[in-house]
Write an enzyme that holds these catalytic residues in place. Structure first.
Site, PDB file in Angstrom:
ATOM      1  N   SER A  43      -5.041   6.439   4.923  1.00 42.29           N
ATOM      2  CA  SER A  43      -4.761   6.569   3.496  1.00 42.29           C
ATOM      3  C   SER A  43      -5.176   5.356   2.689  1.00 42.29           C
ATOM      4  CB  SER A  43      -3.280   6.840   3.273  1.00 42.29           C
ATOM      5  OG  SER A  43      -2.520   5.769   3.785  1.00 42.29           O
ATOM      6  N   LYS A  91       0.909   1.047   0.910  1.00 42.24           N
ATOM      7  CA  LYS A  91       0.098   1.590  -0.165  1.00 42.24           C
ATOM      8  C   LYS A  91      -0.142   0.491  -1.191  1.00 42.24           C
ATOM      9  CE  LYS A  91       0.229   5.930   1.231  1.00 42.24           C
ATOM     10  NZ  LYS A  91       0.121   5.697   2.642  1.00 42.24           N
TER      11      LYS A  91
END
Lengths: 188, 152
Positions: A43, A91
């Site tokens: 991701s 993230k």
């Protein structure tokens, strides 16, 4: 015989006292100062794990710098997953509290990030379980800021905060959008 | 002379580090003392009560419905809130979240206004009231029957 028991006892005492020093100190360092974590998943490609699962990056997470919950836009952070408290996810911070942003596939097109929350996104859009799925995350879930990539050795680097240019907030609370000629700062 | 001062200083620093780390481990993994303020948990907990909140259940993921918990406020991580867990994931509560309500339903801002909060914001489970002395001991059950959603 007396010699042997003397040595044995001293050894045990040294071990126990060493144990009682080493364990709390190690635990405190991991909780408050720094943590090392391997990055799983795609991701955050290409910033992290560009080779994929064959050569995962290992990052140093700075826990001291987030003790006051202060992060900047563009920092890569690890947070406790809001869907699974046993898991941490890494993230990038896209927006801070008060920012007004356009989302990528969230239930609302435009979102104002609530007080005490962050908007995080993976760099690899579409392959990322992030705020576009579960919405803004509370600052209380912040775990650490990824400051350096420490493995593999050819990827040693300090991680610099950078917001992808197409993901900058439309309006921000601090008034610090990058564009000089952005006119909408006066609207509420 | 200088060596002995240096030695003593280093010894003192080492001592402080060691006991500081022990204190961190105790407060983080065993429990902490909390002074509660506000009316949202009356009559179970009133303003200026001191309670002991244990961290073990939270770290072992064994918080149950009906437990009173101390959690970080979702809107201000530096503030803590003290509420009762009324719903766990599954009964209309999303995965990884809990539904909190104060016992004093008329005067409590809780999940009814801001929605369920992630489990990881919970700090500990209140297990014992320490002050005032006349109400020392375990805490009572929820006075609001029927708010606690039945399990499957």
């Amino acid at each position: 015989m007396a010699q042997k028991t003397g040595l044995g006892r001293r050894y045990i005492r040294a071990f126990v006292s060493g144990f009682f020093v080493a364990v709390p100190v190690t635990v405190t360092v991991l909780d408050r100062l720094a943590y090392v974590a391997r990055v799983d998943g795609a991701s955050m490609q290409p910033s992290l794990n560009p080779e994929g699962a064959s050569a995962p990056d290992v990052v140093l997470l700075n826990r001291w710098s987030v003790r006051n919950y202060q992060v900047q836009r563009g920092d890569i952070v690890s947070v406790v997953s809001p869907k699974n408290p046993k898991q941490k996810i890494i993230k990038r911070v896209i927006a801070l509290e008060g920012d007004f942003i356009k989302t990528l596939g969230y239930k609302n097109r435009y979102v104002r990030v609530p007080d005490g929350h962050l908007w995080i996104e993976g760099d690899h859009h579409g392959h990322s379980f992030d705020s576009n799925t579960f919405g803004p995350v509370s600052l209380g879930l912040l775990h650490g800021r990824a400051s350096h990539i420490i493995w593999p050795p050819n990827r040693w680097q300090k991680i610099k905060p950078s917001v992808p240019p197409d993901r900058r907030p439309l309006l921000s609370w601090g008034g610090s959008t990058e564009d000089e000629d952005d006119d909408d700062d006066d609207d509420e | 002379m200088l060596y002995s001062v240096l030695g003593k200083t280093l010894g003192f620093v080492g001592f402080t580090i060691q006991y500081g780390c022990l204190a961190h481990c105790a407060f983080e993994y065993i429990g902490e003392f909390v002074m509660c303020s506000g009316p949202s948990m009356e009559p179970t907990i009133t303003n200026h009560d001191v309670v002991f909140s244990e961290r073990v259940s939270r770290h072992l993921y064994r918080i149950e419905k009906g437990d009173i918990v101390i959690a970080k406020s979702p809107f201000n991580p530096r503030m803590n809130i003290c509420k009762r867990v009324v719903g766990l994931e599954g009964d209309k509560v999303p995965r990884g979240h809990v539904w909190l309500e104060g016992d004093n339903l008329h005067n409590s801002s809780d999940s009814r206004s801001y929605g369920p909060i992630p489990y990881a914001l919970i700090r500990g489970r209140v297990c014992l009231k320490l002050w005032p002395p006349h109400s020392f001991g375990a805490l009572s059950q929820s006075p609001n029957d029927g708010r606690i959603t039945p399990s499957e």
